[in-house]
Design an enzyme around this catalytic site. Structure first.
Site, PDB file in Angstrom:
ATOM      1  N   GLU A 215      -7.281   4.754   7.883  1.00  0.00           N
ATOM      2  CA  GLU A 215      -7.018   6.171   7.577  1.00  0.00           C
ATOM      3  C   GLU A 215      -8.206   6.798   6.866  1.00  0.00           C
ATOM      4  O   GLU A 215      -8.503   7.985   7.069  1.00  0.00           O
ATOM      5  CB  GLU A 215      -5.738   6.276   6.736  1.00  0.00           C
TER       6      GLU A 215
ATOM      7  N   GLY B 195       2.138   2.295  10.551  1.00  0.00           N
ATOM      8  CA  GLY B 195       3.095   3.388  10.423  1.00  0.00           C
ATOM      9  C   GLY B 195       3.851   3.728  11.683  1.00  0.00           C
ATOM     10  O   GLY B 195       4.586   4.715  11.728  1.00  0.00           O
TER      11      GLY B 195
ATOM     12  N   LYS C 195      -0.067   4.303  -0.294  1.00  0.00           N
ATOM     13  CA  LYS C 195      -0.739   5.457   0.301  1.00  0.00           C
ATOM     14  C   LYS C 195      -0.520   6.694  -0.589  1.00  0.00           C
ATOM     15  O   LYS C 195      -0.511   6.572  -1.801  1.00  0.00           O
ATOM     16  CB  LYS C 195      -0.269   5.665   1.737  1.00  0.00           C
TER      17      LYS C 195
ATOM     18  N   HIS D  93     -10.014   1.336   4.853  1.00  0.00           N
ATOM     19  CA  HIS D  93      -8.748   1.464   5.584  1.00  0.00           C
ATOM     20  C   HIS D  93      -8.941   2.406   6.764  1.00  0.00           C
ATOM     21  O   HIS D  93      -9.720   3.363   6.698  1.00  0.00           O
ATOM     22  CB  HIS D  93      -7.664   1.989   4.642  1.00  0.00           C
TER      23      HIS D  93
ATOM     24  N   SER E 240       3.045  -2.166  10.138  1.00  0.00           N
ATOM     25  CA  SER E 240       4.501  -2.221  10.336  1.00  0.00           C
ATOM     26  C   SER E 240       5.098  -3.563   9.905  1.00  0.00           C
ATOM     27  O   SER E 240       5.950  -4.142  10.577  1.00  0.00           O
ATOM     28  CB  SER E 240       4.855  -1.917  11.795  1.00  0.00           C
TER      29      SER E 240
ATOM     30  N   GLU F 264      -5.941  -4.721  10.265  1.00  0.00           N
ATOM     31  CA  GLU F 264      -4.898  -3.723  10.493  1.00  0.00           C
ATOM     32  C   GLU F 264      -5.151  -2.969  11.800  1.00  0.00           C
ATOM     33  O   GLU F 264      -5.928  -2.019  11.824  1.00  0.00           O
ATOM     34  CB  GLU F 264      -4.861  -2.713   9.349  1.00  0.00           C
TER      35      GLU F 264
ATOM     36  N   ASN G  91       0.847  -1.193   0.000  1.00  0.00           N
ATOM     37  CA  ASN G  91       0.000   0.000   0.000  1.00  0.00           C
ATOM     38  C   ASN G  91       0.883   1.244   0.000  1.00  0.00           C
ATOM     39  O   ASN G  91       1.467   1.600   1.026  1.00  0.00           O
ATOM     40  CB  ASN G  91      -0.910  -0.006   1.234  1.00  0.00           C
TER      41      ASN G  91
END
Length: 253
Positions: A98, A174, A11, A96, A214, A168, A9
């Protein structure tokens, strides 16, 4: 037998030049798709470059990071699932953390997007997460399956077989802090048990569940060794071709 699935991904990263450099570097260095299926989830502005590459390099699949739940209309700035399918996109990432956090996406909205992606003959990668607060209160198990149940409302058994579920935990995305193998297995096992409740054992055992948070070349083998983990969703570590090549070739490490 579920084929391992690794999706990088990107992003909102990389320039066009960097994308072209990356694709050139991975050419000929990806595993046989019968052994490990590989994909890149890129920004929609790079979909044309990515899909053209994937038509030549058949070991790589193209994934979009998001789409709208309508094929067309007055929705300025949104991405049409019909247009993505027409370009040759294979997968679409939905829900996701985010997107949920920064853009207010709800389970109801994600369910509509799942249906739109399936209607356009693409495969949704449905993401669900948990918060550190929930884990600290030992209440994460109820939380992590809720988005799965909501996202799959009205999805038939035939369509359910095609989907991918992405687990996730938001506290691991991250941060450089990955969940342990045991923690990942615990959550993915619960997701599969939920899928069994919804669709029965046979279908649930065909659905791939992947982990993101991660992921890197050092921990991918341990993660992939878990019984209910069928793949990974590396983020930052997928931006560099050398690291991505190591991750997708984890079976040879």
């Amino acid at each position: 037998m579920r084929t391992p699935f690794i999706v990088g991904n990107w992003k909102m990263n990389l320039t066009l030049h960097e994308v072209e450099e990356f694709l050139d570097a991975v050419k000929g260095n990806l595993p046989d798709p019968k052994d490990v299926e590989c994909a890149i989830a890129a920004s929609s502005i790079y979909m044309d470059v990515l899909t053209r590459f994937c038509k030549e390099e058949t070991n790589l699949k193209a994934a979009a990071q998001n789409c709208f739940y309508k094929d067309s209309g007055a929705y300025t700035g949104e991405v049409s699932p019909m247009a993505l399918a027409d370009m040759g996109v294979n997968y679409v990432m939905l829900g996701h953390s985010e997107r949920r956090k920064y853009f207010g996406e709800t389970n109801k909205m994600i369910n509509k997007k799942v249906k739109a992606v399936l209607a356009n003959n693409m495969v949704p990668i449905i993401c669900c997460d948990e918060t550190m607060a929930k884990r600290k209160t030992y209440d994460e198990m109820n939380w992590v399956v809720n988005p799965v149940i909501e996202a799959l409302k009205g999805i038939s058994e035939d369509d359910a077989k095609k989907i991918v579920i992405g687990y996730e935990p938001s506290w691991a995305i991250g941060t450089g802090k990955s969940a342990s193998g045991a923690e990942i297995q615990e959550a993915c096992f619960l997701i599969r048990e939920t899928l069994k409740d919804l669709y029965g054992d046979d279908i649930a055992n065909q659905i791939r569940i992947v982990y993101g948070g991660s992921v890197n070349a050092r921990n991918v083998s341990e993660i992939m060794s878990q019984d209910d983990v069928d793949g990974v969703l590396p983020g930052k570590s997928s931006l560099k071709a050398k690291e991505f090549i190591k991750i997708v070739n984890y079976q040879n490490n």
